[in-house]
Design a protein around this motif. Structure first.
Motif, short mmCIF file in Angstrom:
data_model
loop_
_atom_site.label_atom_id
_atom_site.label_comp_id
_atom_site.label_asym_id
_atom_site.label_seq_id
_atom_site.Cartn_x
_atom_site.Cartn_y
_atom_site.Cartn_z
N PHE A 75 0.83 -1.20 0.00
CA PHE A 75 0.00 0.00 0.00
C PHE A 75 0.87 1.25 0.00
CE2 PHE A 75 -2.23 3.31 2.51
CZ PHE A 75 -3.31 3.52 1.69
N LYS A 76 1.88 1.29 0.86
CA LYS A 76 2.78 2.44 0.92
C LYS A 76 3.49 2.64 -0.41
CE LYS A 76 3.86 2.49 5.88
NZ LYS A 76 4.94 2.27 6.89
N ALA A 77 3.95 1.54 -1.00
CA ALA A 77 4.68 1.64 -2.26
C ALA A 77 3.80 2.15 -3.39
CB ALA A 77 5.26 0.27 -2.62
N SER A 78 2.51 1.83 -3.34
CA SER A 78 1.61 2.28 -4.40
C SER A 78 1.21 3.74 -4.23
CB SER A 78 0.34 1.41 -4.42
OG SER A 78 -0.48 1.66 -3.28
N LEU A 79 1.16 4.21 -2.99
CA LEU A 79 0.64 5.55 -2.71
C LEU A 79 1.73 6.62 -2.66
CD1 LEU A 79 -1.92 7.15 -2.06
CD2 LEU A 79 -1.61 6.54 0.35
N ARG A 80 2.90 6.27 -2.17
CA ARG A 80 3.94 7.27 -1.94
C ARG A 80 4.35 8.05 -3.20
NH1 ARG A 80 9.44 6.81 1.70
NH2 ARG A 80 10.43 8.73 0.93
N PRO A 81 4.57 7.41 -4.35
CA PRO A 81 4.98 8.18 -5.53
C PRO A 81 3.98 9.28 -5.91
CG PRO A 81 5.36 5.85 -5.90
CD PRO A 81 4.56 5.96 -4.63
N MET A 82 2.69 8.98 -5.80
CA MET A 82 1.66 9.97 -6.12
C MET A 82 1.71 11.12 -5.13
SD MET A 82 -1.44 11.22 -4.95
CE MET A 82 -1.99 9.90 -3.87
N LEU A 83 1.82 10.81 -3.84
CA LEU A 83 1.87 11.85 -2.83
C LEU A 83 3.11 12.73 -2.99
CD1 LEU A 83 0.75 9.82 0.33
CD2 LEU A 83 -0.61 11.46 -0.96
N GLU A 84 4.23 12.12 -3.30
CA GLU A 84 5.46 12.90 -3.52
C GLU A 84 5.33 13.80 -4.73
OE1 GLU A 84 8.40 9.79 -3.75
OE2 GLU A 84 9.00 10.07 -1.66
N ARG A 85 4.76 13.28 -5.79
CA ARG A 85 4.62 14.04 -7.04
C ARG A 85 3.74 15.27 -6.84
NH1 ARG A 85 3.02 10.16 -9.60
NH2 ARG A 85 0.78 10.55 -9.81
N LYS A 86 2.74 15.16 -5.98
CA LYS A 86 1.80 16.26 -5.75
C LYS A 86 2.14 17.08 -4.51
CE LYS A 86 -1.95 13.98 -8.25
NZ LYS A 86 -3.36 13.54 -8.27
N GLY A 87 3.29 16.75 -3.89
CA GLY A 87 3.74 17.55 -2.75
C GLY A 87 2.99 17.31 -1.46
N TRP A 88 2.45 16.10 -1.28
CA TRP A 88 1.67 15.79 -0.09
C TRP A 88 2.32 14.74 0.79
CZ3 TRP A 88 -2.54 18.02 2.12
CH2 TRP A 88 -3.20 19.00 1.37
N PHE A 89 3.60 14.43 0.58
CA PHE A 89 4.27 13.43 1.41
C PHE A 89 5.48 14.04 2.10
CE2 PHE A 89 7.19 9.91 2.31
CZ PHE A 89 6.33 9.04 2.96
N ALA A 90 5.63 13.75 3.40
CA ALA A 90 6.77 14.23 4.18
C ALA A 90 7.64 13.04 4.57
CB ALA A 90 6.29 14.95 5.44
N PRO A 91 8.79 12.84 3.92
CA PRO A 91 9.67 11.72 4.27
C PRO A 91 10.11 11.81 5.73
CG PRO A 91 10.32 12.73 2.19
CD PRO A 91 9.32 13.64 2.82
N SER A 92 10.53 10.70 6.28
CA SER A 92 11.02 10.68 7.67
C SER A 92 12.14 11.69 7.84
CB SER A 92 11.52 9.27 8.02
OG SER A 92 10.47 8.33 7.95
N GLY A 93 12.06 12.47 8.90
CA GLY A 93 13.09 13.47 9.18
C GLY A 93 12.76 14.85 8.68
#
Length: 250
Positions: A75-93
């Motif tokens: 689930f994380k692997a499928s969702l993270r690229p989309m969230l990163e592309r649209k500026g909605w994901f905050a990586p650890s740190g």
């Protein structure tokens, strides 16, 4: 029902899938409390995600996880690229809250929140489907037993409910039908009278003083089932007409 450590389903659970797909979408602009308690059983929301296309993407990812039996990692692997592309994901740190060019603040999704989305939506949908099945066999298996995963992560109030048995009609289930909090791993099993006698169990009659976690003192199964409407296109026309007639006369 085992704890959701790898994947909650070996095979798709049709009742759970149908229920999830019937939910609407609500905007929770400030916090998860914007769509409060039982309203969560009727609408899909991600707190402080106000961009509708992102909400839709997350909803579609949850739908795929539910229907395809995805593990949390998948689930994380499928969702993270989309969230990163649209500026909605905050990586650890990295800070979860960032200032946008227009001066507004955006609270991005962290790995922990992505995991919480997965667990909360899958278990809530499962619980609605499970509630439907339990009600259907209540004549033969009228006793419900609260089960908790008893380890260091179990909340004391949830642990205190472990193994208590009540008649399925007891009002305690209006407050204590799991999930009873975020990342709750509790569940309910059904018992027949024969099983009760063989195990030396007696149904409780008194309620409990403790409440579930804030915002979770409701029966997600009952609320979700009340909100759920079947896809009548899947049914023979005669049965579809009968269902509509019963709904109008209810």
């Amino acid at each position: 029902m085992p704890a959701f450590e790898v994947s909650p389903f070996d095979l798709p659970f049709e009742e759970a899938i149908d229920f999830f797909r019937s939910k609407g979408i609500e905007i929770a602009a400030e916090s998860w409390k914007d769509v409060w308690a039982a309203a969560n059983a009727r609408a899909f929301t991600v707190a402080r995600v106000t961009q509708m296309d992102v909400l839709t993407d997350v909803l579609q990812a949850v739908d795929a996880a539910l229907s395809e039996g995805m593990s949390l990692g998948e689930f994380k692997a499928s969702l993270r690229p989309m969230l990163e592309r649209k500026g909605w994901f905050a990586p650890s740190g990295e800070p979860s809250v960032v200032e946008m060019p227009d001066g507004s603040l955006r609270k991005r999704l962290t790995p922990w929140r992505v995991e919480n989305i997965y667990r909360t939506n899958l278990q809530s949908s499962y619980s609605v489907g499970r509630y439907m099945q339990m009600e259907e066999v209540a004549v033969m298996r009228p006793f419900w037993q609260y089960k908790a995963i008893l380890d260091s992560r179990t909340r004391p109030t949830h642990a205190a409910m472990a193994n208590k048995v009540y008649d399925h009609r007891h009002p305690i289930w209006d407050r204590w039908y799991p999930p009873n909090g975020f990342a709750c791993r509790c569940y309910v099993k059904t018992l027949s009278l024969t099983q009760m006698e063989a195990r030396g169990l007696k149904a409780e009659t008194a309620g409990v003083q403790d409440d579930p976690d804030e915002g979770w003192a409701y029966n997600v199964g009952k609320e979700g089932l009340d909100a759920w409407q079947p896809d009548l296109s899947k049914y023979p026309e005669r049965l579809a007409r009968q269902f509509k007639a019963e709904q109008q006369n209810a």
